[in-house]
Design a protein around this motif. Structure first.
Motif, short mmCIF file in Angstrom:
data_model
loop_
_atom_site.label_atom_id
_atom_site.label_comp_id
_atom_site.label_asym_id
_atom_site.label_seq_id
_atom_site.Cartn_x
_atom_site.Cartn_y
_atom_site.Cartn_z
N LEU A 42 0.82 -1.21 0.00
CA LEU A 42 0.00 0.00 0.00
C LEU A 42 0.85 1.26 0.00
O LEU A 42 0.56 2.22 -0.71
N THR A 43 1.92 1.25 0.78
CA THR A 43 2.81 2.40 0.83
C THR A 43 3.55 2.58 -0.49
O THR A 43 3.64 3.70 -1.01
N LYS A 44 4.04 1.49 -1.03
CA LYS A 44 4.80 1.54 -2.28
C LYS A 44 3.94 2.06 -3.43
O LYS A 44 4.42 2.81 -4.27
N ASN A 45 2.67 1.66 -3.45
CA ASN A 45 1.80 2.02 -4.57
C ASN A 45 0.81 3.13 -4.24
O ASN A 45 -0.15 3.33 -4.97
N ALA A 46 1.05 3.89 -3.19
CA ALA A 46 0.12 4.92 -2.75
C ALA A 46 -0.17 5.94 -3.85
O ALA A 46 -1.33 6.31 -4.07
N GLU A 47 0.85 6.39 -4.54
CA GLU A 47 0.66 7.38 -5.60
C GLU A 47 -0.19 6.81 -6.74
O GLU A 47 -1.09 7.47 -7.26
N LEU A 48 0.08 5.59 -7.13
CA LEU A 48 -0.70 4.94 -8.18
C LEU A 48 -2.17 4.83 -7.76
O LEU A 48 -3.07 5.16 -8.55
N TYR A 49 -2.41 4.38 -6.53
CA TYR A 49 -3.79 4.24 -6.05
C TYR A 49 -4.49 5.62 -6.01
O TYR A 49 -5.66 5.72 -6.33
N ARG A 50 -3.74 6.65 -5.64
CA ARG A 50 -4.32 8.00 -5.60
C ARG A 50 -4.74 8.43 -7.00
O ARG A 50 -5.81 8.98 -7.21
N ARG A 51 -3.90 8.17 -7.99
CA ARG A 51 -4.19 8.55 -9.37
C ARG A 51 -5.39 7.78 -9.94
O ARG A 51 -6.15 8.30 -10.75
N LEU A 52 -5.50 6.53 -9.55
CA LEU A 52 -6.60 5.68 -10.04
C LEU A 52 -7.93 6.01 -9.38
O LEU A 52 -8.97 5.69 -9.95
#
Length: 53
Positions: A42-52
């Motif tokens: 979740l931490t590693k992909n936080a930016e991706l999840y925010r964009r999606l």
């Protein structure tokens, strides 16, 4: 059984306490490991999840 009794005696605890503690550790281990892995992803992909979102 003899090895467990010896281990408990060497550590100054009852056999029941030794077994209880180890079983509690064993039962909590996978949950802890999963939580750490999930948190990492979740931490590693936080930016991706925010964009999606």
């Amino acid at each position: 059984m003899q090895k467990l009794q010896t281990l408990a005696q060497e550590n100054g605890i009852s056999l029941e306490d030794l077994l209880r503690t180890r079983i509690e550790d064993w039962l909590s281990w996978p949950t802890s490991e999963f939580a750490q892995a999930a948190n990492y992803v979740l931490t590693k992909n936080a930016e991706l999840y925010r964009r999606l979102a």
